[in-house]
Motif scaffolding. Structure first.
Motif, PDB file in Angstrom:
ATOM      1  N   GLY A 201       0.891   9.500   4.407  1.00  0.00           N
ATOM      2  CA  GLY A 201       1.346   8.592   3.342  1.00  0.00           C
ATOM      3  C   GLY A 201       0.381   8.568   2.178  1.00  0.00           C
ATOM      4  O   GLY A 201       0.776   8.665   1.011  1.00  0.00           O
ATOM      5  N   THR A 202      -0.919   8.450   2.488  1.00  0.00           N
ATOM      6  CA  THR A 202      -1.930   8.433   1.433  1.00  0.00           C
ATOM      7  C   THR A 202      -1.862   9.711   0.610  1.00  0.00           C
ATOM      8  O   THR A 202      -1.966   9.685  -0.624  1.00  0.00           O
ATOM      9  CB  THR A 202      -3.333   8.326   2.060  1.00  0.00           C
ATOM     10  OG1 THR A 202      -3.278   7.377   3.113  1.00  0.00           O
ATOM     11  CG2 THR A 202      -4.354   7.900   1.047  1.00  0.00           C
ATOM     12  N   ALA A 203      -1.666  10.849   1.295  1.00  0.00           N
ATOM     13  CA  ALA A 203      -1.628  12.132   0.593  1.00  0.00           C
ATOM     14  C   ALA A 203      -0.404  12.226  -0.312  1.00  0.00           C
ATOM     15  O   ALA A 203      -0.502  12.726  -1.439  1.00  0.00           O
ATOM     16  CB  ALA A 203      -1.650  13.277   1.601  1.00  0.00           C
ATOM     17  N   VAL A 204       0.743  11.729   0.176  1.00  0.00           N
ATOM     18  CA  VAL A 204       1.937  11.733  -0.677  1.00  0.00           C
ATOM     19  C   VAL A 204       1.643  10.975  -1.966  1.00  0.00           C
ATOM     20  O   VAL A 204       1.941  11.439  -3.079  1.00  0.00           O
ATOM     21  CB  VAL A 204       3.144  11.096   0.056  1.00  0.00           C
ATOM     22  CG1 VAL A 204       4.304  10.899  -0.903  1.00  0.00           C
ATOM     23  CG2 VAL A 204       3.571  11.958   1.226  1.00  0.00           C
ATOM     24  N   LEU A 205       1.003   9.804  -1.814  1.00  0.00           N
ATOM     25  CA  LEU A 205       0.676   8.987  -2.984  1.00  0.00           C
ATOM     26  C   LEU A 205      -0.307   9.711  -3.901  1.00  0.00           C
ATOM     27  O   LEU A 205      -0.118   9.741  -5.123  1.00  0.00           O
ATOM     28  CB  LEU A 205       0.069   7.650  -2.552  1.00  0.00           C
ATOM     29  CG  LEU A 205       1.043   6.646  -1.934  1.00  0.00           C
ATOM     30  CD1 LEU A 205       0.309   5.374  -1.547  1.00  0.00           C
ATOM     31  CD2 LEU A 205       2.142   6.307  -2.935  1.00  0.00           C
TER      32      LEU A 205
ATOM     33  N   VAL B  19       0.819  -1.217   0.000  1.00  0.00           N
ATOM     34  CA  VAL B  19       0.000   0.000   0.000  1.00  0.00           C
ATOM     35  C   VAL B  19       0.849   1.261   0.000  1.00  0.00           C
ATOM     36  O   VAL B  19       0.322   2.347  -0.155  1.00  0.00           O
ATOM     37  CB  VAL B  19      -0.970   0.052   1.218  1.00  0.00           C
ATOM     38  CG1 VAL B  19      -1.975  -1.078   1.130  1.00  0.00           C
ATOM     39  CG2 VAL B  19      -0.214   0.003   2.520  1.00  0.00           C
ATOM     40  N   SER B  20       2.172   1.117   0.207  1.00  0.00           N
ATOM     41  CA  SER B  20       3.013   2.305   0.320  1.00  0.00           C
ATOM     42  C   SER B  20       3.652   2.725  -0.989  1.00  0.00           C
ATOM     43  O   SER B  20       4.128   3.842  -1.118  1.00  0.00           O
ATOM     44  CB  SER B  20       4.144   2.058   1.340  1.00  0.00           C
ATOM     45  OG  SER B  20       3.599   1.778   2.586  1.00  0.00           O
ATOM     46  N   ILE B  21       3.709   1.814  -1.943  1.00  0.00           N
ATOM     47  CA  ILE B  21       4.425   2.121  -3.174  1.00  0.00           C
ATOM     48  C   ILE B  21       3.462   2.710  -4.196  1.00  0.00           C
ATOM     49  O   ILE B  21       2.377   2.180  -4.399  1.00  0.00           O
ATOM     50  CB  ILE B  21       5.091   0.842  -3.720  1.00  0.00           C
ATOM     51  CG1 ILE B  21       6.060   0.295  -2.665  1.00  0.00           C
ATOM     52  CG2 ILE B  21       5.834   1.123  -5.001  1.00  0.00           C
ATOM     53  CD1 ILE B  21       6.661  -1.025  -3.038  1.00  0.00           C
TER      54      ILE B  21
ATOM     55  N   VAL C 192       6.599   7.196   1.988  1.00  0.00           N
ATOM     56  CA  VAL C 192       5.297   6.668   2.392  1.00  0.00           C
ATOM     57  C   VAL C 192       5.479   5.511   3.383  1.00  0.00           C
ATOM     58  O   VAL C 192       4.795   5.431   4.410  1.00  0.00           O
ATOM     59  CB  VAL C 192       4.499   6.205   1.163  1.00  0.00           C
ATOM     60  CG1 VAL C 192       3.177   5.607   1.581  1.00  0.00           C
ATOM     61  CG2 VAL C 192       4.265   7.372   0.230  1.00  0.00           C
ATOM     62  N   LEU C 193       6.416   4.618   3.073  1.00  0.00           N
ATOM     63  CA  LEU C 193       6.679   3.491   3.977  1.00  0.00           C
ATOM     64  C   LEU C 193       7.035   3.995   5.370  1.00  0.00           C
ATOM     65  O   LEU C 193       6.557   3.480   6.380  1.00  0.00           O
ATOM     66  CB  LEU C 193       7.837   2.657   3.434  1.00  0.00           C
ATOM     67  CG  LEU C 193       7.479   1.438   2.601  1.00  0.00           C
ATOM     68  CD1 LEU C 193       8.739   0.794   2.065  1.00  0.00           C
ATOM     69  CD2 LEU C 193       6.687   0.439   3.424  1.00  0.00           C
ATOM     70  N   ALA C 194       7.898   5.012   5.401  1.00  0.00           N
ATOM     71  CA  ALA C 194       8.361   5.525   6.691  1.00  0.00           C
ATOM     72  C   ALA C 194       7.209   6.123   7.494  1.00  0.00           C
ATOM     73  O   ALA C 194       7.038   5.819   8.680  1.00  0.00           O
ATOM     74  CB  ALA C 194       9.452   6.563   6.471  1.00  0.00           C
ATOM     75  N   THR C 195       6.374   6.947   6.836  1.00  0.00           N
ATOM     76  CA  THR C 195       5.283   7.558   7.609  1.00  0.00           C
ATOM     77  C   THR C 195       4.270   6.498   8.042  1.00  0.00           C
ATOM     78  O   THR C 195       3.724   6.574   9.141  1.00  0.00           O
ATOM     79  CB  THR C 195       4.565   8.667   6.798  1.00  0.00           C
ATOM     80  OG1 THR C 195       4.146   8.119   5.561  1.00  0.00           O
ATOM     81  CG2 THR C 195       5.474   9.836   6.566  1.00  0.00           C
ATOM     82  N   ASN C 196       4.043   5.499   7.191  1.00  0.00           N
ATOM     83  CA  ASN C 196       3.120   4.444   7.591  1.00  0.00           C
ATOM     84  C   ASN C 196       3.648   3.665   8.785  1.00  0.00           C
ATOM     85  O   ASN C 196       2.899   3.272   9.685  1.00  0.00           O
ATOM     86  CB  ASN C 196       2.854   3.488   6.427  1.00  0.00           C
ATOM     87  CG  ASN C 196       1.903   4.084   5.422  1.00  0.00           C
ATOM     88  OD1 ASN C 196       1.340   5.148   5.659  1.00  0.00           O
ATOM     89  ND2 ASN C 196       1.730   3.418   4.299  1.00  0.00           N
ATOM     90  N   ARG C 197       4.960   3.433   8.796  1.00  0.00           N
ATOM     91  CA  ARG C 197       5.553   2.705   9.920  1.00  0.00           C
ATOM     92  C   ARG C 197       5.390   3.509  11.220  1.00  0.00           C
ATOM     93  O   ARG C 197       5.067   2.967  12.277  1.00  0.00           O
ATOM     94  CB  ARG C 197       7.040   2.437   9.639  1.00  0.00           C
ATOM     95  CG  ARG C 197       7.803   1.755  10.769  1.00  0.00           C
ATOM     96  CD  ARG C 197       7.315   0.326  10.943  1.00  0.00           C
ATOM     97  NE  ARG C 197       7.893  -0.306  12.129  1.00  0.00           N
ATOM     98  CZ  ARG C 197       7.384  -0.189  13.353  1.00  0.00           C
ATOM     99  NH1 ARG C 197       6.307   0.555  13.528  1.00  0.00           N
ATOM    100  NH2 ARG C 197       7.936  -0.804  14.370  1.00  0.00           N
TER     101      ARG C 197
END
Lengths: 319, 623, 307
Positions: free
Chosen positions: C237-241, A145-147, C289-294
């Motif tokens: 993260g969602t917003a970055v995407l 979901v992050s990529i 995104v990975l980092a903020t989700n973590r």
């Protein structure tokens, strides 16, 4: 039961109407001068003939008060008429209808892949008793979901089309052309399915009734498939509408990446040239799909969960 | 009654035998026929025992040096430390302890059903010639359900909500290959009947949510006895049920144990229940068994100080010691409550109170209402404690909240201190808030987790603008002193205190504005037995000192007897009987009151009836 | 942030000793906390790495010159299509511009858009949810039906409609993305307000005479914002995407300005001969995104434990 169905239907119609109204407010009311935007959209030069502007205003009814415009538009929309595309002049309904089959193929295939692999991953990750394997498997969905989807698409194209030349990079030709975009589209959705189902499974496996099943002497497989899976997939079912919506929206990006024709391409193009009728048609169509999927889920839910009729009534009783 | 049971037993047993002979290899099944045919229970038990695991000599279950710990981030946390425990065939052994004593962990460790992170560190669990602690998961599965049944704690969440009752009962038989796909549903119905469920054919087709808590527990008992195990582990089997249902369920477990010679390990926090049912009692505290022995011996001459303390404060046994505490708590108020001055003394007068909740429309039906409180009238006198007693759902808590105007009544009148507050708003409502306070059941939920204790206690003072910051803090210190807490807790957060300490803080908050009325909504039922007694004593003391009146809501008659001057019994939204505490306990007029009183474990009733504690009388002798 | 993380083991320690319910003695807190903090992070290297990544991105957004001295807009035509090397970490593009410096300078635009998006969603959605949950009755019905409608339109479609109406540009894209996630904020906020409003301690405050605005300010808001803050982290993260998707489609910043989504999009045309042009900016987005989700997950766990 009939009452339940009727109430759900009424709700669906209400949401759809409100979505249309919202899209009307955003698209026809919010832009300062939609007509000149539209006039600019259809032509090559930025110089717009004032006479043409007036003509357009009349044609789209912008010379009337907003409320009259709204009622006018709504009554036409109820008859399935969302106006004509500014750039091509074709009716919005036919534009969507023409582009839809390609997108349905793509999203349908992606939904299938996402459910199969996402669900399978969640089941296997919670089933395995190897700690390290479970850890790795459970961390995969959060990667998914992050990529960014468009980036995954580009990487896949680079790998499978340019490096090993296994699949075509672009276009709509047949099943081979469908595989790469469908896989790309399935990755974020499948990751969401996996995340939700795994979380739900882990919660369910901690429930006292699972303990009861263990106390009966039931084995792992019986507990997992016989007791936990059905209970755990109920919450996953409620977000399927959201997932389908997300798939359609992501199709905009994926179809652009893979240069596939379809609803997504149509949408992206319409946004680029501010083709307001088409954008509005697509938005309302998206809401329609969401509402329909949720309606179907609502209607089959009581068949899967015997408590649901009780729960629906209990929700509003005093705590 | 007995005829009917043996009849059903005989019938289903023949089914079970035929199948087990057909397709099972488990040695346990061999023992069952002898058991089933023998009319004499004791004989059956013994022969069964010898035939099954002859040679070992020991009892059915022998736990030696068992230690269990939970893995936590801060290191292993021992829950059971070096426990020895024996259960003989056909015997009922009670494992008694307060919450956190490790009794449930021990019970689950026997069949290897520890929650995540739990691990057996040392010791052995001998059962039928195996050491269960050393068996693999696969080998344990053959024991679970077939040789040892488990009756779980909370029946409302222990059945799979999406499967029919019959299927869930039949599943045990299918797992252990004691029935075929065709015969299992029929046997499930027979088992449900044997577990005491009326109309078992209908119940088998229903889903768990369609059954009451008591019925679900019977379904779970049917699951536990399905494979005719040698032993049943009953983990607090009734603590989630209403008192009147509790007794029926326990009666039935005992009956089944007698009939089939099944041993029962009864895990309970209630020494009264243990005294009633068990031949032997093991008392557990902080992961150790501090004392064990025959029931009479534990009750009459407990050696361990912990047992003695538990005995003094056991919820259903408190009647024994009320004789000592009540007079002290009562002395000062009872002088004030002269019958002649009662009229002027009434603080709260409630007339014909009604509360209806709207129920959502059901399919095809018109809008309906639920009458939670129906035409309730009572009076609370100054300096007096009126107890409102009833089972869950009787409307007692709603009544309390109506009096405090936390919910609005549908009809009726509430008068507080001569002022009709039924529809009071604004300043008059604030006067009510100042005069009437509440103590909640759950001290874990009633304190804002983000507040310090000082903020909690001074909140009512702040709300009414009483004093400045310094004087409020001084008042908080003073209040803490009154509820016997050190001033050092002022800066702590609720999470740092124990349940009993938190309830004391809640009491301090309720008293901060020196109210005339405090509503106590089950103030001790979330606390451990030994803490309960202390908090009750504190409440009685504070009443003697400040003259506050209590409206005391409880489901526990024993607690009520200890603290109340008068008692009103509620059922289904109505008050069925009101009277002075002693009268109500000695000569109850309403049949429901009598049913409630009977639900108190018999042993404590005997104790109470006898002038001196009788020795050597076991419950079975009485029954 | 680090303070609340440090509280994690402390609250756990307070919860876990079930055997003895005695209150812990107040000890020398600072020393303990530092040790606990380091142990907390040593056990979670991923979380530590995530914090570093987010810190680097934030630094790059505000002080890009810390990371690179090169001009992101100035190309050296002779150096075009250089693969990654010690000189050009992320290689160069068709005009010979250094991709690494474009990514570093792009952080400012991308981060700005993301922050605006999250702020819009947080403020608008939070306010809607707070009012709906606290006022109740018909106000709640009206607001939540509105939120249902917002949810019924797929987020990206809603953003696209808004972009069509508002026009192109980083800020407009950001607002469009933010409004698309108003619904989820409103829902979580309302659920939390309802949960806290029904908590026994709120009724206790009410019954001891506390007025509604004190209840709202002192009890409801502080106890309800936790999960909304977690959602904000997750929404980051969602917003970055979403922002990078829209700029990938070409609705973001105008051409020469570097923005992460645009960089990936520009590189598309050279997939076959210059893989790094799309790959490395995309990796940056993924890492952020990975980092903020973590971090969101760590906060989530911490909140869950606190209850």
């Amino acid at each position: 039961m009939r009452r339940y169905v009727i109430r759900r239907l009424a709700q669906a119609v209400g949401v759809l109407w409100a979505a249309y109204t919202l899209s009307f407010l955003v698209l026809d009311y919010l832009p300062g001068d939609p007509v000149s935007a539209m006039a600019g959209a259809g032509m090559d030069s930025s110089v717009v003939d004032p006479a043409r502007l007036d003509e357009l205003k009349k044609q789209y009814g912008f010379d009337k008060p907003v409320l009259v415009q709204y009622v006018d538009y709504l009554s036409r929309a109820l008859r399935g008429d969302f106006g004509n595309s500014v750039s091509t002049g074709r009716s919005v309904t036919s534009v969507i209808a023409d582009a839809l089959p390609q997108t349905l193929q793509l999203t349908g295939m992606a939904l299938l892949l996402a459910t199969l692999f996402g669900g399978g991953l969640a089941l296997f990750a919670t089933y395995t008793s190897q700690r390290w394997l479970r850890q790795i498997l459970l961390s995969l969905p959060s990667l998914g979901v992050s990529i960014p989807t468009f980036w995954i698409g580009l990487m896949i194209v680079q790998l499978f089309s340019f490096r090993i030349r296994l699949f075509p990079a672009f276009g709509n030709d047949g099943l081979r052309g469908l595989i790469l975009p469908a896989v790309t589209l399935a990755i974020p959705t499948g990751a969401m399915v996996a995340q939700l189902l795994a979380k739900s499974l882990l919660t369910t496996l901690d429930e006292p009734y699972v303990q009861t099943a263990r106390a009966k002497g039931a084995g792992r497989a019986r507990i997992h498939l016989g007791h936990a899976l059905r209970n755990a997939s109920l919450p996953a079912l409620t977000i399927i509408g959201l997932l389908v919506g997300q798939l359609m929206a992501n199709a905009v990006v994926i179809e652009t990446v893979f240069a596939r024709n379809g609803l997504g391409r149509v949408t992206a193009a319409a946004v680029s040239i501010q083709d307001i009728p088409v954008v509005q048609g697509v938005v309302v169509f998206g809401a329609l799909v969401f509402v329909l999927v949720n309606l179907v889920v609502d209607l089959i839910y009581p068949l899967l969960d015997p408590r649901i009729v009780v729960a629906a009534t209990a929700r509003r009783s005093p705590a | 009654m007995t005829d009917h049971r043996t009849d059903s037993h005989g019938r289903t047993d023949s089914h079970g035998d035929a199948d087990s002979h057909d397709d099972t290899s488990a040695d346990g099944a061999g023992g069952i026929p002898t058991d089933g045919h023998s009319g004499d229970h004791d004989g059956g038990r013994n022969s069964d025992h010898c035939g099954d695991h002859g040679g070992t000599g020991a009892g059915l279950l022998a736990i030696r040096g068992l230690s269990v710990s939970y893995r936590t981030r801060t290191g292993p946390l021992p829950a059971v430390r070096g426990v020895d425990l024996d259960v003989e065939p056909g015997e009922i052994v009670a494992l008694v302890g307060e919450s956190g004593s490790g009794k449930s962990t021990l019970a689950h460790a026997i069949v290897g059903l520890l929650p995540a992170g739990g691990h057996i560190d040392a010791g052995s669990v001998r059962f039928g010639g195996h050491d269960l602690a050393a068996l693999s998961e696969r080998e344990l599965r053959a024991i679970r359900g077939a040789r040892i049944g488990l009756v779980p704690q909370d029946p409302t969440v222990s059945l799979n909500p999406v499967k029919r009752i019959g299927v869930q009962v039949a599943e045990v038989l299918r797992i252990h290959r004691l029935a075929t796909r065709r015969s299992a549903p029929l046997e499930a119905v027979a088992l449900l009947e044997r577990a005491g469920l009326a109309e078992p054919e209908i119940r088998a087709r229903q889903y768990p949510h369609e059954l009451s808590g008591g019925m679900r527990q019977r379904a779970l008992i049917a699951i536990a006895i399905a494979a005719q195990p040698k032993m049943i582990i009953a983990d607090e089997p009734t603590s989630a049920l209403d008192v009147t249902v509790q007794r029926l369920i326990l009666d039935h477990i005992q009956h089944l144990a007698d009939e089939f010679g099944t041993a029962v390990l009864l895990v309970t926090h209630d020494l009264g229940v243990a005294a009633d049912r068990a031949q032997r009692i093991a008392v557990m505290s902080q992961g150790r068994i501090v004392e064990s022995g025959p029931t009479a011996q534990i009750l009459d001459s407990p050696r361990d100080p912990y047992t003695q303390r538990l005995l003094r404060s056991a919820p259903s046994l408190t009647v024994v010691h009320t004789a000592h505490t009540v007079p002290r708590a009562r002395t000062s108020p009872s002088v004030a409550v002269e019958p002649s001055v009662v009229a002027e003394q009434s603080l709260v007068v409630v007339d014909n109170l009604v509360k209806e909740f709207p129920l959502p429309r059901t399919a095809g039906g018109s809008a309906r209402t639920l009458r939670a409180v129906s035409d309730v009238s009572f009076t609370v006198n100054r300096h007096e404690t009126l107890a409102l007693v009833g089972e869950s759902g009787s409307g007692k808590s709603t009544t309390a909240r109506l009096v405090l105007r936390l919910v609005d009544s549908t009809a009726g009148r509430i008068v507080l201190d001569g002022d009709d507050v039924t529809a009071a708003r604004g300043a008059r409502l604030r006067r009510l808030r100042r005069q009437a306070q509440i103590i909640y059941q759950n001290p874990y939920a009633s304190l804002d987790p983000r507040f310090s204790i000082k903020e909690v206690i001074t909140e009512p003072l702040r709300a009414f603008g009483v004093g400045d910051r310094a004087s409020r803090t001084a008042r908080a210190r003073d209040l803490l002193d009154r509820v016997a807490l050190p001033a050092s807790v002022l800066e702590r957060r609720p999470a740092e205190l124990s349940g009993g300490q938190r309830q004391r803080v809640a009491i301090a908050r309720a008293l901060a504005l020196a109210p005339q009325l405090v509503v106590c909504d089950e103030p001790v039922s979330a606390l451990d037995a030994s803490v309960q007694a202390q908090v009750l004593e504190l409440l009685a003391e504070l009443q003697a000192d400040t003259g506050v009146a209590y409206l005391f809501i409880s489901h526990d008659l024993a607690v009520v007897r200890q603290i109340a001057h008068r008692v009103a019994v509620m059922r289904a939204g109505q008050i069925v009987e009101t009277g002075p505490t002693d009268d109500l306990f000695t000569s109850p007029r309403h049949e429901y009151t009598r049913a409630l009183l009977e639900a108190i474990p018999r042993w404590s009733q005997q104790r109470q009836a006898a002038a001196s504690p009788s020795s050597g009388r076991t419950p079975s002798a009485k029954a | 942030m680090s303070r609340s993380l440090a509280a994690d083991p402390a609250t756990r320690a307070g919860l876990e000793p079930q055997v003895e319910a005695t209150a812990p003695t107040p000890g020398p807190r600072l020393g303990v906390d530092v040790r606990r903090l380091s142990r907390f992070f040593l056990r979670r290297p991923g979380l530590l790495l995530s914090l570093i990544v987010v810190a680097l991105v934030a630094l790059a957004a505000f002080w890009p010159t810390l990371f690179t001295g090169r001009d992101p807009l100035l190309g050296v035509p002779a150096d075009n299509f250089q693969p990654p090397s010690a000189r050009h970490w992320f290689g160069t593009d068709e005009l010979g511009r250094d991709t690494y410096s474009r990514v570093v300078h792009g952080a400012a635009l991308s981060l700005k858009a993301t922050l605006i998006a999250v702020a819009v969603a947080f403020v608008v959605g939070g306010a809607l949810g707070l009012v709906a949950g606290f006022v109740g009755r018909w106000v709640e019905d009206v607001l939540m039906r509105f939120v249902d409608v917002l949810l019924s339109i797929p987020a990206l479609f809603l953003s696209l409609a808004l972009v069509t109406a508002l026009g192109y540009g980083t800020v407009k894209v950001a607002v469009a993305v933010g409004i698309a996630s108003v619904a989820s904020f409103a829902r979580v906020m309302r659920a939390e307000v309802l949960r806290v409003r029904q908590a026994v301690f709120v009724e206790a405050a009410r019954s001891s005479g506390t007025r509604w605005y004190s209840v709202l300010g002192r009890h409801v808001l502080p106890n309800a914002t936790g999960p909304v803050i977690v959602l904000a982290t997750l929404d980051f993260g969602t917003a970055v995407l979403a922002v990078s998707s829209l700029s990938f489609l070409g609705y973001g910043a105008a051409p020469p300005a570097p923005e992460w989504g645009t960089l990936v999009s520009d590189g598309r045309n050279y997939l076959a001969n210059a893989w790094w042009l799309s790959t490395l900016p995309g990796l940056t987005v993924a890492a952020t995104v990975l980092a903020t989700n973590r971090i969101a997950r760590a906060l989530d766990g911490e909140w869950a434990n606190q209850r």
